[in-house]
Design a protein around this motif. Structure first.
Motif, mmCIF file in Angstrom:
data_model
loop_
_atom_site.group_PDB
_atom_site.id
_atom_site.type_symbol
_atom_site.label_atom_id
_atom_site.label_comp_id
_atom_site.label_asym_id
_atom_site.label_seq_id
_atom_site.Cartn_x
_atom_site.Cartn_y
_atom_site.Cartn_z
ATOM 1 N N THR A 186 0.806 -1.174 0.012
ATOM 2 C CA THR A 186 0.017 0.171 -0.067
ATOM 3 C C THR A 186 0.847 1.463 0.151
ATOM 4 O OG1 THR A 186 -1.775 -1.091 1.205
ATOM 5 C CG2 THR A 186 -1.791 1.280 1.228
ATOM 6 N N LYS A 187 1.745 1.269 0.923
ATOM 7 C CA LYS A 187 2.795 2.538 0.802
ATOM 8 C C LYS A 187 3.672 2.741 -0.544
ATOM 9 C CE LYS A 187 3.532 2.569 6.002
ATOM 10 N NZ LYS A 187 4.433 2.347 6.910
ATOM 11 N N ALA A 188 3.816 1.701 -1.219
ATOM 12 C CA ALA A 188 4.358 1.890 -2.476
ATOM 13 C C ALA A 188 3.595 2.251 -3.422
ATOM 14 C CB ALA A 188 5.250 0.252 -2.919
ATOM 15 N N ARG A 189 2.327 1.784 -3.418
ATOM 16 C CA ARG A 189 1.406 2.417 -4.524
ATOM 17 C C ARG A 189 0.982 3.738 -4.293
ATOM 18 N NH1 ARG A 189 -0.484 2.390 -9.351
ATOM 19 N NH2 ARG A 189 -2.680 2.958 -9.292
ATOM 20 N N ILE A 190 1.122 4.130 -2.907
ATOM 21 C CA ILE A 190 0.771 5.639 -2.566
ATOM 22 C C ILE A 190 1.883 6.417 -3.276
ATOM 23 C CG2 ILE A 190 0.653 7.387 -0.749
ATOM 24 C CD1 ILE A 190 -0.925 5.148 1.057
ATOM 25 N N LYS A 191 3.218 6.056 -3.043
ATOM 26 C CA LYS A 191 4.316 6.682 -3.537
ATOM 27 C C LYS A 191 4.242 6.869 -5.141
ATOM 28 C CE LYS A 191 7.277 6.497 0.140
ATOM 29 N NZ LYS A 191 9.043 6.324 0.466
ATOM 30 N N HIS A 192 3.757 5.513 -5.766
ATOM 31 C CA HIS A 192 3.809 5.691 -7.031
ATOM 32 C C HIS A 192 2.642 6.705 -7.516
ATOM 33 C CE1 HIS A 192 2.821 3.391 -11.070
ATOM 34 N NE2 HIS A 192 3.972 3.848 -11.230
ATOM 35 N N LEU A 193 1.215 6.571 -6.908
ATOM 36 C CA LEU A 193 0.331 7.436 -7.335
ATOM 37 C C LEU A 193 0.777 8.772 -7.151
ATOM 38 C CD1 LEU A 193 -2.641 5.666 -5.478
ATOM 39 C CD2 LEU A 193 -2.255 5.881 -8.045
ATOM 40 N N GLU A 194 1.608 9.250 -6.266
ATOM 41 C CA GLU A 194 2.285 10.540 -6.020
ATOM 42 C C GLU A 194 2.925 10.999 -7.053
ATOM 43 O OE1 GLU A 194 3.953 10.113 -2.124
ATOM 44 O OE2 GLU A 194 2.189 10.729 -1.070
ATOM 45 N N ALA A 195 3.443 10.142 -7.542
ATOM 46 C CA ALA A 195 4.784 10.337 -9.102
ATOM 47 C C ALA A 195 3.427 10.835 -9.994
ATOM 48 C CB ALA A 195 5.703 9.603 -8.936
ATOM 49 N N LEU A 219 -7.211 11.776 -15.942
ATOM 50 C CA LEU A 219 -6.458 10.993 -15.348
ATOM 51 C C LEU A 219 -6.035 11.300 -13.849
ATOM 52 C CD1 LEU A 219 -4.853 8.174 -15.322
ATOM 53 C CD2 LEU A 219 -2.897 9.438 -16.320
ATOM 54 N N PHE A 220 -5.697 12.768 -13.652
ATOM 55 C CA PHE A 220 -5.618 13.355 -12.336
ATOM 56 C C PHE A 220 -6.875 12.979 -11.326
ATOM 57 C CE2 PHE A 220 -6.564 16.763 -9.549
ATOM 58 C CZ PHE A 220 -5.372 16.774 -8.582
ATOM 59 N N MET A 221 -7.973 13.044 -11.704
ATOM 60 C CA MET A 221 -9.139 12.888 -10.949
ATOM 61 C C MET A 221 -9.197 11.263 -10.619
ATOM 62 S SD MET A 221 -10.327 15.725 -10.559
ATOM 63 C CE MET A 221 -11.930 15.619 -9.632
ATOM 64 N N THR A 222 -8.755 10.553 -11.497
ATOM 65 C CA THR A 222 -9.045 9.007 -11.274
ATOM 66 C C THR A 222 -7.988 8.698 -10.215
ATOM 67 O OG1 THR A 222 -9.710 8.742 -13.587
ATOM 68 C CG2 THR A 222 -8.706 6.915 -12.273
ATOM 69 N N LEU A 223 -6.691 8.978 -10.450
ATOM 70 C CA LEU A 223 -5.524 8.748 -9.548
ATOM 71 C C LEU A 223 -5.890 9.352 -8.357
ATOM 72 C CD1 LEU A 223 -2.684 9.089 -11.909
ATOM 73 C CD2 LEU A 223 -3.605 7.161 -11.196
ATOM 74 N N THR A 224 -6.479 10.552 -8.231
ATOM 75 C CA THR A 224 -6.427 11.152 -6.899
ATOM 76 C C THR A 224 -7.787 10.617 -6.070
ATOM 77 O OG1 THR A 224 -5.866 13.347 -7.756
ATOM 78 C CG2 THR A 224 -7.199 13.393 -5.840
ATOM 79 N N ALA A 225 -8.666 9.812 -6.732
ATOM 80 C CA ALA A 225 -9.662 9.032 -6.099
ATOM 81 C C ALA A 225 -9.107 8.155 -5.453
ATOM 82 C CB ALA A 225 -10.517 8.779 -6.896
ATOM 83 N N GLU A 226 -8.154 7.374 -6.187
ATOM 84 C CA GLU A 226 -7.522 6.043 -5.617
ATOM 85 C C GLU A 226 -6.685 6.350 -4.640
ATOM 86 O OE1 GLU A 226 -4.646 2.503 -6.789
ATOM 87 O OE2 GLU A 226 -5.237 3.575 -8.358
ATOM 88 N N TYR A 227 -5.965 7.597 -4.417
ATOM 89 C CA TYR A 227 -5.015 8.095 -3.527
ATOM 90 C C TYR A 227 -5.743 8.203 -2.425
ATOM 91 C CZ TYR A 227 -1.729 11.018 -1.147
ATOM 92 O OH TYR A 227 -0.674 11.495 -0.336
ATOM 93 N N ILE A 228 -6.838 9.016 -2.432
ATOM 94 C CA ILE A 228 -7.721 9.194 -1.349
ATOM 95 C C ILE A 228 -8.103 8.011 -0.678
ATOM 96 C CG2 ILE A 228 -9.753 10.454 -0.475
ATOM 97 C CD1 ILE A 228 -9.389 12.657 -2.591
ATOM 98 N N SER A 229 -8.401 7.173 -1.345
ATOM 99 C CA SER A 229 -8.938 5.915 -0.687
ATOM 100 C C SER A 229 -7.997 5.078 -0.057
ATOM 101 C CB SER A 229 -9.821 4.899 -1.868
ATOM 102 O OG SER A 229 -8.955 4.405 -2.758
ATOM 103 N N LEU A 230 -6.794 5.246 -0.694
ATOM 104 C CA LEU A 230 -5.879 4.522 0.258
ATOM 105 C C LEU A 230 -5.202 5.110 1.478
ATOM 106 C CD1 LEU A 230 -3.745 3.320 -2.706
ATOM 107 C CD2 LEU A 230 -5.002 1.978 -1.345
ATOM 108 N N THR A 231 -5.256 6.616 1.562
ATOM 109 C CA THR A 231 -4.986 7.078 2.601
ATOM 110 C C THR A 231 -5.741 7.612 3.624
ATOM 111 O OG1 THR A 231 -5.346 9.280 1.153
ATOM 112 C CG2 THR A 231 -2.898 8.209 1.153
ATOM 113 N N ARG A 232 -7.028 7.058 3.541
ATOM 114 C CA ARG A 232 -7.975 7.246 4.639
ATOM 115 C C ARG A 232 -8.012 6.053 5.591
ATOM 116 N NH1 ARG A 232 -13.499 9.835 2.090
ATOM 117 N NH2 ARG A 232 -12.332 11.818 1.632
#
Length: 76
Positions: free
Chosen positions: A41-50, A63-76
């Protein structure tokens, strides 16, 4: 032969120590799964940030909106 037979009898007479050992193995597998999931999960979060940074640079809003939604779901 005699010692082999004695060893087998000894192992049969101690089922509780075997059962306790089996529980420890189960706990260890669960702990390993938790740790592995956390690392992934932490690796995926870093990858999403990049990837999100790249989307900002290229102004790819969809694509920004799609990736941001996944980022938010992983960081909650």
């Amino acid at each position: 032969m005699k010692s082999e037979h004695s060893r087998e009898q000894s192992m049969r007479s101690k089922p509780s120590s075997y059962e306790s050992g089996e529980q420890l193995v189960t706990i260890d597998k669960e702990l390993a799964k938790l740790i592995t999931d956390d690392i992934i999960t932490k690796a995926r979060i870093k990858h999403l940030e990049a990837l999100i940074d790249q989307c900002l640079d290229s102004k790819d809003e969809q694509l920004f909106m799609t990736l941001t939604a996944e980022y938010i779901s992983l960081t909650r």
